[in-house]
Design a protein around this motif. Structure first.
Motif, PDB file in Angstrom:
ATOM      1  N   ASN A 116     -11.730   5.843  10.346  1.00 13.94           N
ATOM      2  CA  ASN A 116     -10.718   4.443  10.244  1.00 13.94           C
ATOM      3  C   ASN A 116      -9.574   4.411  11.466  1.00 13.94           C
ATOM      4  OD1 ASN A 116      -8.789   2.786   8.804  1.00 13.94           O
ATOM      5  ND2 ASN A 116     -10.292   2.585   7.088  1.00 13.94           N
ATOM      6  N   LYS A 166      -6.983   2.732  10.961  1.00 11.28           N
ATOM      7  CA  LYS A 166      -5.592   2.112  10.458  1.00 11.28           C
ATOM      8  C   LYS A 166      -4.632   3.179  11.026  1.00 11.28           C
ATOM      9  CE  LYS A 166      -3.130   1.227   6.241  1.00 11.28           C
ATOM     10  NZ  LYS A 166      -3.136   1.104   4.774  1.00 11.28           N
ATOM     11  N   ASN A 187      -7.574  -1.677   9.143  1.00 17.69           N
ATOM     12  CA  ASN A 187      -8.246  -1.002   8.227  1.00 17.69           C
ATOM     13  C   ASN A 187      -9.769  -1.307   8.156  1.00 17.69           C
ATOM     14  OD1 ASN A 187      -8.523   0.539   5.965  1.00 17.69           O
ATOM     15  ND2 ASN A 187      -8.145  -1.109   4.502  1.00 17.69           N
TER      16      ASN A 187
END
Length: 604
Positions: free
Chosen positions: A395, A397, A403
């Motif tokens: 991911n 993020k 995200n």
């Protein structure tokens, strides 16, 4: 006898027969390491081979349960056997210590048989309790009870690295360990009660809980005293021998070399003696607590042996000691000449050195490559449009503040994003861009292929078609945690150097990989030796602590992956580039401690 008097009595009992106690501890450890551990290791490998299981890891648990249930059953039976052997080991030690303390003069085979009979008296419920007991106190077993069979049961360092990123997780783990420590103290008398008094498991736990009520601090105090004595004496001896060696190093090479061999021998002998001291004294305290009368009123029957038998045993013991010293001195001489070590490859983890940039980015690669690591390790994911991008996490993020996963974005979308880390900022790079930059810097790469369930069916085929020839030309290497990647590469691109990543050393795998990238926590000498015997290499990851770097070098690994490249290079230079005998002695002191821990000796 309570508190200090009980500990003092244990000291006196040990020093009356310190030689016999030391031999007892050495015999049981060599027995476990020389016979039991190799047999259990061989049995594990045989079970896997006969059932067609190439490796054991958390990544293939579901496959094992559904496709190889017979192997799972056989491994469970082996686990039960191992637990029984652990119980036997502690029974052997306790009966042996009691035998020496009470001057029963039983020979070691008789003590071993007594321990085996004690194991036979275990009920099914007590055995299951024993299993739960060791699971409960396992994280703290190194403090007072350990076994070579438990040396692999450790939490890998990467788990703690993940925990360190969250304050609440760190707090939760700290509370968990405090609870385990408290339970370990309260249940410390369980094994003596089960072994010497033959109490059922739950009854022994209840009795131990009663015995340690309001007395927990006494057990804690005794452990602290033993640990302090062991640490201070070993540190003092190591320091004195180091200073003496510094003096010898100023003399002729013959004097310096001879002094180093002798000093290493003294250090080894002391390690065995102080290890036996810590273990035996603590067990004596536990044994004394079971008998309020103390050692002055022995509970066993004293058996007198003819004088000629005692002389024979002493002569036999002397021969064994001389043989051990000869082997030790031979090993010391070879070690000091540096014949046992090869210089490992230096591998920069995710292309950074001590936070000099953002992981897996070209600016960090440019900086790190100037330090001339042998390889730069980096990670790639497949994108939505079936290209390859540099990213470790699944991911974005954490680094990019987005995200999304790499498979959800196209390569063009990904390379527009910026990532932030260590006070630096850089664009996400495509694999092609990173390869070009590495070629410009004349930097070889260790490419980790990350996989997810969202990858395209022909992901590996696309990778091989686009990059096989280029990677071969650049002498780059590949590793992956996905076993299907390893088998696919060896089948379709056999000339590529491929390493299989193992997060845990359960057993030696049966694969065609060129190497294994092993998480350093459970990596040991047996694994490295087995790999080298099969013409396979071993890379240790991620090794950032200076002592761990030294330990990996003395395991003779082929490469070390680190976040602190400069520290690793300094460590290697100190170890290999004409080090003094005093420096080698200091390094050996640390390595000897690690070896004693893995052998089940108490930690100093």
């Amino acid at each position: 006898m309570k508190g200090k008097p009980l500990l003092r009595q244990a000291f006196k009992t040990f020093f009356k027969n310190w030689g016999a106690y030391t031999i007892l501890v050495i015999v049981i450890n060599f027995l476990m390491l020389g016979i039991v551990v190799p047999l259990t290791t061989f049995s594990t490998s045989l079970i896997l081979k006969l059932n067609g299981v190439p490796y054991l890891s958390y990544t293939n648990v579901v496959w094992l349960l559904t496709k190889r249930p017979a192997a799972v059953g056989e491994l469970l039976v082996l686990l039960i056997i191992i637990l029984a052997l652990i119980f036997w080991q502690f029974a052997f030690l306790m009966f042996g210590i009691q035998n020496i303390a009470e001057r029963q003069n039983q020979r070691l085979p008789r003590v071993a048989l007594t321990a085996l009979k004690n194991l036979g008296h275990l009920r099914a419920g007590s055995f299951l309790f024993f299993l739960g007991y060791f699971i409960l106190v396992l994280p703290l077993s190194d403090i007072y009870l350990n076994s070579p069979l438990l040396s692999k049961v450790q939490l890998p360092a990467f788990i703690f690295e993940t925990i360190d990123q969250s304050w609440w997780l760190m707090g939760l783990v700290a509370l968990f360990y405090l609870l385990l420590f408290y339970l370990g103290i309260r249940l410390v008398q369980v094994l003596p009660l089960m072994i010497l008094n033959r109490q059922p498991g739950f009854a022994a736990a209840k009795k131990s809980w009663q015995m340690t009520h309001h007395n927990g601090w006494r057990y804690l105090w005794r452990m602290m005293v033993l640990g302090t004595i062991s640490f201070l004496t070993t540190t003092l001896l190591s320091g004195l021998l180091y200073l003496a060696q510094l003096y010898f190093d100023q003399k002729s090479n013959l004097v310096a070399f001879s002094g180093a061999v002798i000093n290493m021998g003294l250090l080894s002998i002391w390690q065995y003696i102080i290890g036996a001291f810590s273990l035996v004294v603590f067990m004596l305290v536990l044994i004394f607590n079971l008998d309020d009368r103390g050692i002055n009123q022995p509970v066993g029957t004293v058996v007198s042996r003819p004088t000629r038998h005692r002389y024979r045993r002493r002569i036999f013991a002397a021969i064994l000691v001389l043989l051990f010293l000869s082997l030790q001195m031979t090993f010391n001489a070879i070690y000091l000449q540096g014949a046992l070590l090869t210089r490992p490859l230096t591998i920069s983890h995710r292309g950074v050195d001590n936070g000099n940039g953002v992981q897996n980015t070209i600016p960090a690669l440019n900086k790190t490559s100037r330090e001339k690591p042998d390889y730069v390790e980096m990670d790639i994911h497949e994108t939505k449009d079936h290209q390859f991008v540099l990213m470790h996490d699944e991911n974005l993020k954490n680094l990019a503040g987005v995200n999304k996963a790499p498979h959800q974005l196209t390569l063009k979308q990904l390379t527009k994003l910026k990532v932030h880390e260590n006070g630096h900022t850089a664009h996400i790079a495509s694999f092609d861009q990173y390869l070009t930059a590495a070629e410009h810097d004349h930097q070889k790469l260790l490419v980790e292929i990350k996989t997810t369930k969202y990858d395209s069916a022909n992901m590996l085929a696309l990778f091989i078609k686009r990059y096989e020839n280029r990677l071969l030309r650049d002498h780059d290497r590949i590793h992956s945690l996905d076993y299907h990647v390893i088998t696919g590469l060896k089948k379709r691109a056999s000339k590529l150097f491929v390493s299989y990543i193992l997060p845990f050393n359960f057993s030696f795998p049966e694969t065609k990989a060129n190497a294994y990238t092993m998480e350093e926590t459970t990596l040991n000498q047996d694994f490295v030796n087995e790999a080298h015997a099969r013409k396979q290499q071993v890379f240790a990851w991620t090794v950032d602590d200076d002592d761990d770097m030294t330990r990996m070098m003395f395991l003779n690994v082929d490469g070390i992956i680190t976040d602190d490249l400069h520290e690793l290079q300094v460590n290697i230079e100190t170890t290999f580039d004409h080090p003094s005998y005093a420096q080698r002695l200091l390094i050996y002191s640390n390595e000897l401690q690690d070896a004693s821990d893995s052998a089940g000796m108490p930690q100093n």
